[in-house]
Design an enzyme around this catalytic site. Structure first.
Site, PDB file in Angstrom:
ATOM      1  N   GLU A   1       0.835  -1.202   0.000  1.00  0.00           N
ATOM      2  CA  GLU A   1       0.000   0.000   0.000  1.00  0.00           C
ATOM      3  C   GLU A   1       0.874   1.258   0.000  1.00  0.00           C
ATOM      4  OE1 GLU A   1      -3.099   0.079  -0.444  1.00  0.00           O
ATOM      5  OE2 GLU A   1      -3.651  -2.023  -0.105  1.00  0.00           O
TER       6      GLU A   1
ATOM      7  N   ARG B   1     -17.674  -0.764   7.064  1.00  0.00           N
ATOM      8  CA  ARG B   1     -18.865  -1.376   6.462  1.00  0.00           C
ATOM      9  C   ARG B   1     -19.416  -2.472   7.344  1.00  0.00           C
ATOM     10  NH1 ARG B   1     -19.525  -5.818   3.536  1.00  0.00           N
ATOM     11  NH2 ARG B   1     -17.273  -6.132   3.272  1.00  0.00           N
TER      12      ARG B   1
ATOM     13  N   CYS C   1      -7.428  -2.415   8.444  1.00  0.00           N
ATOM     14  CA  CYS C   1      -6.126  -2.393   7.755  1.00  0.00           C
ATOM     15  C   CYS C   1      -5.625  -0.958   7.582  1.00  0.00           C
ATOM     16  CB  CYS C   1      -6.237  -3.084   6.402  1.00  0.00           C
ATOM     17  SG  CYS C   1      -6.426  -4.879   6.506  1.00  0.00           S
TER      18      CYS C   1
ATOM     19  N   HIS D   1      -1.239  -5.765   1.531  1.00  0.00           N
ATOM     20  CA  HIS D   1      -2.432  -6.600   1.470  1.00  0.00           C
ATOM     21  C   HIS D   1      -2.143  -7.882   0.693  1.00  0.00           C
ATOM     22  CE1 HIS D   1      -5.486  -3.367   2.621  1.00  0.00           C
ATOM     23  NE2 HIS D   1      -5.850  -4.440   3.297  1.00  0.00           N
TER      24      HIS D   1
END
Length: 213
Positions: free
Chosen positions: A78, A88, A141, A165
């Site tokens: 990332e 979510r 994350c 990831h």
């Protein structure tokens, strides 16, 4: 050199998290660097606290956090973390922050301090798929990537940190038709290659690595 590598415990009613399964099986020494492994709870706040305590204890030169991104088919270092939690789904303790800053006194974003393009190149050298990602999401994350970078910038001037990831492992996709996955041994090899690149490169290489969308 000492590298602290972290991986999350299972979440969202799953029984396994390939992040910790891979991290826990990595070599104890890579390219002359000692590898310290840490399992992290998939919980807002607590996850960063656990890593911060390990940083105080171990004083690592590098912190590399690893998380699952179900749906991706390659290993993705990332590039950036944003100062936002917008969950979510609830975390493992039922927390579900919405549109909340991770650290109100922090900047809008932090860029990875790791050589993400060199990591991708090294993973490719193992014959494995990898690419640079510019979104770590808004779940735990991203929370960990941002939170660790916040503490590094505040209190650990000699430490570099960042996030990677990884995909599902095949057993997680049995009932997820057409969902990509990666063999656990390949994931481990990719992460070890990424660590090699971190050790070998204090600055990133200059090569195209962006995306069109």
């Amino acid at each position: 050199m000492k590298v602290l590598v972290t991986g999350f415990d299972p979440f969202d009613n799953d029984t396994v998290n390939p992040a910790w399964e891979a991290v826990s099986r990595m070599k104890d020494e890579i390219a002359g660097a000692k590898i310290v492994k840490l399992m992290v709870p998939t919980v807002f706040g607590k996850s960063v606290q656990v890593i911060r305590e390990a940083m105080d204890r171990e004083q690592p030169d590098v912190v590399l956090s690893v998380g699952l991104s179900g749906g991706r088919g390659d290993i993705t270092p990332e590039r950036v973390a944003i100062n936002l939690s917008d969950a979510r789904i609830p975390d493992n303790e039922g927390n579900q922050p919405t549109d909340e800053a991770i650290f109100p006194d922090g900047p809008d974003a932090y860029f990875s301090m790791l050589p993400v393009k060199a990591m991708v190149e090294k993973i490719h050298g193992r014959g494995l798929p990898a690419s640079v990602s510019t979104t770590a999401g808004t779940f735990v994350c991203n929370h960990v990537m941002y939170g660790v970078l916040y503490h590094v910038h505040k209190d650990f001037p000699n430490t570099r940190s960042g996030f990677v990831h990884i995909p599902y492992i095949p057993s997680q996709t049995v009932d997820k038709r057409f969902m990509p996955s990666m063999n656990l041994n390949d994931t481990i090899a990719g992460l070890e290659a990424a660590v090699e690149a971190i050790i070998e490169n204090s600055e990133d290489i200059h090569s195209p690595g962006g995306t069109l969308h």
